[in-house]
Design an enzyme around this catalytic site. Structure first.
Site, PDB file in Angstrom:
ATOM      1  N   MET A  79      31.421  12.483  44.280  1.00 11.39           N
ATOM      2  CA  MET A  79      31.344  10.971  44.129  1.00 11.39           C
ATOM      3  C   MET A  79      31.654  10.144  45.396  1.00 11.39           C
ATOM      4  SD  MET A  79      32.505  10.899  40.057  1.00 11.39           S
ATOM      5  CE  MET A  79      32.192   9.143  39.791  1.00 11.39           C
ATOM      6  N   HIS A  80      31.257   8.733  45.053  1.00  9.79           N
ATOM      7  CA  HIS A  80      31.924   7.917  45.882  1.00  9.79           C
ATOM      8  C   HIS A  80      31.371   7.779  47.421  1.00  9.79           C
ATOM      9  CE1 HIS A  80      34.801   7.702  42.771  1.00  9.79           C
ATOM     10  NE2 HIS A  80      35.340   8.787  43.248  1.00  9.79           N
ATOM     11  N   ASP A 235      30.134  14.684  39.673  1.00 13.59           N
ATOM     12  CA  ASP A 235      30.574  16.101  39.597  1.00 13.59           C
ATOM     13  C   ASP A 235      31.630  16.305  38.417  1.00 13.59           C
ATOM     14  OD1 ASP A 235      32.709  14.584  40.980  1.00 13.59           O
ATOM     15  OD2 ASP A 235      32.780  15.990  42.754  1.00 13.59           O
TER      16      ASP A 235
END
Length: 484
Positions: A79-80, A235
């Site tokens: 992520m991110h 995830d």
């Protein structure tokens, strides 16, 4: 047949399952992280595509007949990450990853704007996507000016697979641009980072169809008909789908590179002051809360590198029976910490070492330190309105029964160990691919696995672990004074 693709930090995994969710085969390809400066963590997006092509080719070679029948593909991803694309959809720079902390000043500035916590339900952490774009604007203005689309890692992979700019709710919730309750991009949050809706991909739910595999890739990897590509999930939400953590009140604890304590919710329950993440789940109309520690198995891997002993050998040396915590305490802030401190600058350490402490004592302290970090997460979840009594244990670190005993005793919760099988993010992604392709009921598909064993807290050591936890808690303010 269905494929789950999990784009992790250290590699890409492909999992091939049939309509009964039986695992047919898997393939892996590794990835490297670049750290050109202190606090930086980057990857070349092209390497994701190369690794994905590698695993799909492995499946084609090993399971030619089965691969030809694939009807759906699901995506999971780290992520991110900020993947900046130009007008031709080419990356303008390496992706800035989730564990990159360079934008801590920008994150603090955005977090000081009350609309961010109000609309996203979260602190603006340095690892989130929005502050990374603020950093690029300040430090790489030419790249910022050329940016036409900002994609999360798995969504750049989706662009290659389908030609579509699409994201989904669980991953988008970690950008600090999503109205997490309404499940849509917020123009005012984007404007705060000098972006607008044109920079964002369209949004779907994780169970919905986001596009179809491009014809040239169908031919390349041996698919008879173009599989649909599901929205997928970040995830942790994908791991929740794999572990059956979708119904309200269910939870999992993940001992991976980072550590996650994850609880599924049927409603939006934000409490940003606790530093708990409140995100959309991958299934429509659901949310989740999670506490995140940045160095879980990474702490043991660090000790392995220092001692020259394999992680499994270090934990095996402790034996089977849980020990009373020793005088040595380890604080696992090797890369800063998220929950509950939101502190990118804090660093870890040992305290209370003596001449008698050997490698086993250090290993015990490391395992206990990570367990106490999870206890911090549990307390933060309680402050956010979620009480847990048990959780499913997943991730590579869950192979250590000693570590699970320490965590169960530190947290005073039961830990359920699934029967042999793969119930991680790639499996969850495959389930989402199945749902998107067939229209099956998401809850019916995302059932929890059969439980092989349950680890109970050790009642005889409860008081000793509580005392050691209080000692651990006292170290954060002391370390903060010397880490800044």
């Amino acid at each position: 047949m269905y494929i789950g693709l999990d784009l992790g930090t250290s590699g890409v995994k492909a999992l091939l399952v049939d309509g009964a969710q039986r695992i047919i085969g898997s393939a892996n390809a590794s990835l490297e992280v670049s750290r050109p400066h202190a606090g930086w963590s980057e990857q070349n997006p092209q390497h994701w595509l190369d690794a994905t092509a590698n695993v799909l080719e492995q499946l084609r070679r090993s399971y030619l007949v089965e691969t030809a029948k694939v009807a759906g593909i699901g995506l999971s991803g780290q992520m991110h990450g900020a993947t900046l694309l130009d007008a031709a959809d080419q990356p303008l720079r390496p992706c800035i990853l989730w564990n990159d902390t360079r934008s801590h000043e920008e994150a603090a500035a955005l977090d000081a704007d009350p609309k961010f916590r109000k609309l996203t339900g979260n602190i603006v952490f340095p690892g989130f996507t929005a502050p990374k774009l603020a950093w690029v604007k300040a430090h790489e203005p030419d790249i910022f000016a050329a940016t036409r689309k900002v994609l999360l890692p798995k969504d750049f992979l989706r662009l290659w697979l389908t030609g579509e700019h699409v994201s989904e709710m669980s991953d988008a919730a970690g950008t600090a641009w999503l109205d997490v309750e309404k499940r849509c991009w917020d123009a005012s949050l984007l404007d705060a980072t000098s972006l607008d809706l044109s920079h964002m991909p369209r949004l779907v739910e994780g169970t919905e169809v986001s596009g179809k595999l491009r014809p040239e890739l169908c031919a390349r990897f041996g698919f008879e008909n173009a599989p649909v590509v599901a929205g997928g999930a970040g995830d942790n939400a994908a791991s929740a789908c794999g572990a059956g953590t979708v119904a309200p009140g269910t939870s999992f604890i993940s001992l991976g590179t980072s550590g996650v304590l994850f609880a599924a919710n049927e409603s939006y329950l934000p409490n940003p002051e606790s530093a708990v993440h409140t995100f959309c789940h991958a299934l429509p109309g659901t949310w989740h809360q999670m506490g995140v520690i940045l160095s879980a198995t990474d702490s043991l891997n660090w000790l392995s590198g220092v001692t020259g002993s394999a992680p499994g050998d270090l934990t095996a040396a402790l034996g089977a029976e849980l020990k009373t915590p020793g005088s040595a305490t380890f604080v696992p802030y090797l890369s800063g910490e998220r929950t509950p401190h939101n502190d990118a600058a804090i660093r870890g350490g040992f305290c209370g070492l003596s001449h008698q402490d050997d490698a086993s004592a250090l290993t015990q302290a490391v395992l206990e330190g990570v367990a106490f970090a999870f206890r911090d997460n549990l307390e933060a979840l309680k402050a956010a309105g979620t009480t847990l009594t048990r959780a499913t244990a997943i991730g590579g670190g869950s192979r250590s029964r000693y570590w699970l005993k320490a965590i169960a005793t530190a947290l005073q919760i039961r830990l359920d160990i699934p029967a042999e099988g793969d119930f991680g993010a790639a499996f969850g992604a495959a389930r989402l691919g199945l749902i998107a392709a067939t229209g099956a009921d998401p809850v019916a598909v995302c059932q929890p696995p059969e439980i092989n064993e349950t680890i109970e807290p050790d009642a005889a050591l409860t008081d000793a672990f509580d005392t050691a936890y209080q000692r651990y808690r006292a170290l954060y303010p002391a370390l903060r004074g010397v880490s800044q």
